[in-house]
Design an enzyme around this catalytic site. Sequence first.
Site, mmCIF file in Angstrom:
data_model
loop_
_atom_site.group_PDB
_atom_site.id
_atom_site.type_symbol
_atom_site.label_atom_id
_atom_site.label_comp_id
_atom_site.label_asym_id
_atom_site.label_seq_id
_atom_site.Cartn_x
_atom_site.Cartn_y
_atom_site.Cartn_z
ATOM 1 N N LYS A 1 -3.629 12.136 -2.918
ATOM 2 C CA LYS A 1 -2.680 12.477 -1.850
ATOM 3 C C LYS A 1 -1.407 13.086 -2.429
ATOM 4 O O LYS A 1 -0.494 13.453 -1.699
ATOM 5 C CB LYS A 1 -2.360 11.237 -1.023
ATOM 6 N N GLN B 1 0.565 6.425 1.197
ATOM 7 C CA GLN B 1 1.198 7.504 1.966
ATOM 8 C C GLN B 1 2.677 7.662 1.619
ATOM 9 O O GLN B 1 3.319 8.614 2.088
ATOM 10 C CB GLN B 1 1.067 7.246 3.478
ATOM 11 N N ASP C 1 0.873 -1.173 0.000
ATOM 12 C CA ASP C 1 0.000 0.000 0.000
ATOM 13 C C ASP C 1 0.912 1.225 0.000
ATOM 14 O O ASP C 1 1.508 1.571 1.015
ATOM 15 C CB ASP C 1 -0.886 -0.034 1.253
ATOM 16 N N CYS D 1 -8.556 5.649 10.276
ATOM 17 C CA CYS D 1 -8.759 4.384 9.552
ATOM 18 C C CYS D 1 -7.646 3.395 9.875
ATOM 19 O O CYS D 1 -7.197 2.633 8.993
ATOM 20 C CB CYS D 1 -8.856 4.600 8.037
HETATM 21 N N1 PMP Z 1 -3.870 3.393 2.503
HETATM 22 C C1 PMP Z 1 -3.403 4.397 3.231
HETATM 23 C C2 PMP Z 1 -2.129 4.222 3.983
HETATM 24 C C3 PMP Z 1 -4.104 5.600 3.288
HETATM 25 O O1 PMP Z 1 -3.638 6.602 4.029
HETATM 26 C C4 PMP Z 1 -5.293 5.741 2.541
HETATM 27 C C5 PMP Z 1 -6.084 7.027 2.548
HETATM 28 N N2 PMP Z 1 -6.355 7.522 3.821
HETATM 29 C C6 PMP Z 1 -5.729 4.659 1.797
HETATM 30 C C7 PMP Z 1 -4.994 3.492 1.793
HETATM 31 C C8 PMP Z 1 -6.981 4.721 0.986
HETATM 32 O O2 PMP Z 1 -6.790 5.552 -0.091
HETATM 33 P P1 PMP Z 1 -8.049 6.017 -0.971
HETATM 34 O O3 PMP Z 1 -9.004 6.666 -0.021
HETATM 35 O O4 PMP Z 1 -7.492 6.979 -1.913
HETATM 36 O O5 PMP Z 1 -8.582 4.821 -1.620
#
Ligand code: PMP
Length: 405
Positions: A225, A202, A199, A363
């Site tokens: 982001k 970030q 992932d 989250c």
């Molecule tokens: N992974 C991480 C580490 C995140 O910070 C985020 C967004 N907060 C996501 C996944 C999800 O990204 P998106 O909302 O653009 O799908």
Amino acid sequence: MFDVQSVRAAFPILAREVHGQPLVYFDNAATSQKPQRVLDAIAHYYTEINANVHRGVHTLSGEATDAYEGARARIGQWFGVTDPGEIILLRGATEGLNLVAQVLASQLTAGDEVLVGETEHHANIVPWQQLAATKGVIVTKIPVDADGMLSLTAAKALVRQGKTKVIAIGHVSNAIGAVNDMPGFIQLAHDIGAYSVVDGAQAAPHLRVNVPALGADFYAVSAHKMCGPTGIGVLFGRRELLETLPPWQGGGDMIDRVSFSGTTYNVLPWKFEAGTPNIADAIGFAAALDYLESIDFDGAMEHEAQIHAALIEAMRARPQIQILGHPSHWVSVCSFNVVGAHPTDVGTLLDQLGFAIRTGHHCAMPTMEHFGLSGTARASLAFYNTHDEVDRFMDALDRVIRMLA
Ligand code: PMP
């Protein structure tokens, strides 16, 4: 040469006020602001080009297809990926990670193990838990250490050859900002023949990520982001894997021939892009990357690291503040609590003074659970933030601390 003041002038929203105060936007880990160039690219697409891609014989459709596929190539180039078949454009990191989990289901059987970082965003936990429910795979966490880094040592002790089939890791944790040892985790996955899923949501805004050099099987990113629009992201996957994995969603564009006697699928990357794609925002994403290149991205990251270090130092000097983690490689984020105060109160009072930060579990509830917290306040910086904003933020936080004492 990176010049923060001229960079700020490119972001119209940074000039606005909130509650009569100049906006200080420190919620960049949730989403970044967008430069005029991105707004213009999207407006230009809808004003001059708009048509559906891939199927049309008319001029606009050809132009839209060229712009969309050109955006794919630009996005790939930023991340060092040249094969368009390995660049799947999707809604964001969440969709990318869900796609990977769902197509890898075909390769997993009950009792297979998926190792997932304890500090993952829910987007890299829940899709694997859904596989646990449907396929009987076992989801095991790779523990976080006291500094906020995922422990490679612990992961090495956890892996079981022939049983551990996936290692799913966040390159950078969104709640802490720790840069995890990606080469180490990816190597571990490869050593035991497991899929490596990263992932990168970030990491991509703060690091120069070269996906082939990292060597991950899958790497997911969100445009929003990194100064791009919402609703678009990219999943990089290795061709030899994507070729053999089944398609994900079914519909237009992902097929070769459809018949009631049987359907065949399109070649990569379209095999994984069912339906009309987010054409405008893919173009906006490419414009964001052009913008980041134009401002001297490496200089921007140096500036960002300096203001981040200044913020952490100032926070550490205040005994009323507890910071979550102190990783050796740390980007953008400062997750903190004011002793004795609820993070929501801290965030709400700061908002009244013009400062946008995030509060809550980010989250990443398992991260909060590990550290025995219900949530934190999180200031997350971008390259367009300034030393002066950090100083004003600390003054405002001192006021808030006095108000809540
Ligand atoms: N992974 C991480 C580490 C995140 O910070 C985020 C967004 N907060 C996501 C996944 C999800 O990204 P998106 O909302 O653009 O799908």
